[in-house]
Design a protein around this motif. Structure first.
Motif, PDB file in Angstrom:
ATOM      1  N   SER A 205     -15.569 -78.697  19.166  1.00  0.00           N
ATOM      2  CA  SER A 205     -16.272 -78.906  20.429  1.00  0.00           C
ATOM      3  C   SER A 205     -17.735 -78.498  20.277  1.00  0.00           C
ATOM      4  CB  SER A 205     -15.631 -78.101  21.558  1.00  0.00           C
ATOM      5  OG  SER A 205     -16.298 -78.329  22.792  1.00  0.00           O
TER       6      SER A 205
ATOM      7  N   MET B 207      -9.726 -76.676  17.220  1.00  0.00           N
ATOM      8  CA  MET B 207     -10.454 -77.466  18.211  1.00  0.00           C
ATOM      9  C   MET B 207     -11.925 -77.592  17.844  1.00  0.00           C
ATOM     10  SD  MET B 207     -11.024 -76.738  22.298  1.00  0.00           S
ATOM     11  CE  MET B 207      -9.563 -77.596  22.848  1.00  0.00           C
TER      12      MET B 207
ATOM     13  N   TYR C 160      -3.759 -74.408  17.113  1.00  0.00           N
ATOM     14  CA  TYR C 160      -4.791 -75.395  17.414  1.00  0.00           C
ATOM     15  C   TYR C 160      -6.006 -75.164  16.518  1.00  0.00           C
ATOM     16  CZ  TYR C 160      -2.682 -76.784  21.942  1.00  0.00           C
ATOM     17  OH  TYR C 160      -1.866 -77.266  22.931  1.00  0.00           O
TER      18      TYR C 160
ATOM     19  N   CYS D  62     -10.087 -70.788  22.707  1.00  0.00           N
ATOM     20  CA  CYS D  62      -9.895 -70.336  21.328  1.00  0.00           C
ATOM     21  C   CYS D  62      -9.882 -68.813  21.208  1.00  0.00           C
ATOM     22  CB  CYS D  62     -10.990 -70.912  20.428  1.00  0.00           C
ATOM     23  SG  CYS D  62     -10.966 -72.722  20.363  1.00  0.00           S
TER      24      CYS D  62
ATOM     25  N   LEU E 108      -7.725 -80.957  17.415  1.00  0.00           N
ATOM     26  CA  LEU E 108      -8.278 -81.483  18.663  1.00  0.00           C
ATOM     27  C   LEU E 108      -9.766 -81.769  18.461  1.00  0.00           C
ATOM     28  CD1 LEU E 108      -6.627 -78.777  20.944  1.00  0.00           C
ATOM     29  CD2 LEU E 108      -5.790 -81.105  20.585  1.00  0.00           C
TER      30      LEU E 108
ATOM     31  N   SER F 265      -5.512 -70.260  18.133  1.00  0.00           N
ATOM     32  CA  SER F 265      -6.377 -71.387  18.471  1.00  0.00           C
ATOM     33  C   SER F 265      -7.752 -71.089  17.907  1.00  0.00           C
ATOM     34  CB  SER F 265      -6.449 -71.590  19.983  1.00  0.00           C
ATOM     35  OG  SER F 265      -7.252 -72.706  20.294  1.00  0.00           O
TER      36      SER F 265
END
Length: 251
Positions: free
Chosen positions: A197, A195, A193, A207, A163, A33
């Motif tokens: 953010s 991601m 993943y 992560c 994401l 991640s």
């Protein structure tokens, strides 16, 4: 699972051209991640949109599961490998389509069989159940809508989920539920993943590694342990971490 090399993304044409991402490079091994963090406008979401083909003005190399991609066109095989969950679950769901239609159309387009059974399993996996199958987005809370969006992404049985701020549009009380759901799904399915953010606490929780972006460039990469310890190397990343910890009174 994902290799990005010297990615440039831009909008418009000279002299008004805006360079949104500049020479970004990173790799994400299978099962990891990986987080992209930075201030608003730093280019985080733009990278995801270029990977998925939502933006076609880019150059560089993007390799997904060993296959190089180019331009805006994405094959069916790509969409079976890569799916994206967007920031606003209400905007990403058709307001006149029931949950059943959202999921059944996705499964049909992916060439799946036993659609009824698959819908039931998907709803169970995201914690909704059969009672939500024939509801419409306006009948769902924000968290429930995002669970439907996650179910839609999982319908293709992807290996890589992108994401894009998946909890930032949700109430704080619901954010943890969605993050825990995503963590459980990753563990159960062995997913990879990426991601995006602006919330460093979310990235530290979700992560394994992350890249810090500033004005379109990746300025630092680190593992989550260093993020949690506040042990960034560069001044900008240290300032970003300090800002995320909140107000500290001078003594």
């Amino acid at each position: 699972m994902l290799t990005v090399e010297n990615l440039d993304v831009w909008f418009g044409h000279a002299p008004e051209r805006v360079d949104a991402v500049k020479s970004a490079s990173f790799t994400v091994p299978q099962g990891e991640s990986f987080g992209l963090v930075g201030e608003s406008g730093s280019g985080k979401s733009t990278i995801l949109r270029a990977i998925t083909g939502l933006i076609d003005t880019w150059s560089g190399r993007v390799i997904v599961a060993g296959e190089a991609i180019a331009g805006r066109h994405r094959s069916r095989a790509f969409h079976k490998t890569v799916q994206m969950v967007f920031q606003d679950p209400y905007a990403s769901l058709h307001p006149r389509h029931s949950v059943d239609r959202v999921l059944s159309e996705t499964l049909y387009l992916q060439g799946m069989d036993r659609i009824d059974q698959r819908i039931a399993r998907l709803l169970d996996q995201v914690g909704l159940g059969q009672g939500f199958r024939f509801r419409y987005p306006h009948q769902l809370s924000g968290g429930q809508r995002q669970r439907v969006a996650i179910a839609r992404a999982l319908a293709a049985e992807p290996k890589l989920l992108l994401l894009d701020e998946p909890t930032s549009a949700l109430d704080v009380s619901v954010q943890a539920e969605i993050l825990n759901l995503l963590g459980d799904i990753r563990a159960e399915r062995g997913l990879t993943y990426v991601m995006v953010s602006h919330d460093l606490a979310v990235v530290a929780h979700m992560c394994d590694r992350l890249a810090v972006m500033r004005e379109g460039r990746i300025v630092e990469q680190m593992d989550a342990a260093r993020l949690r310890a506040g042990a960034a190397e560069g001044d900008y990343a240290r300032a970003l971490i300090a800002a995320s910890t909140g107000y500290a009174r001078e003594t």
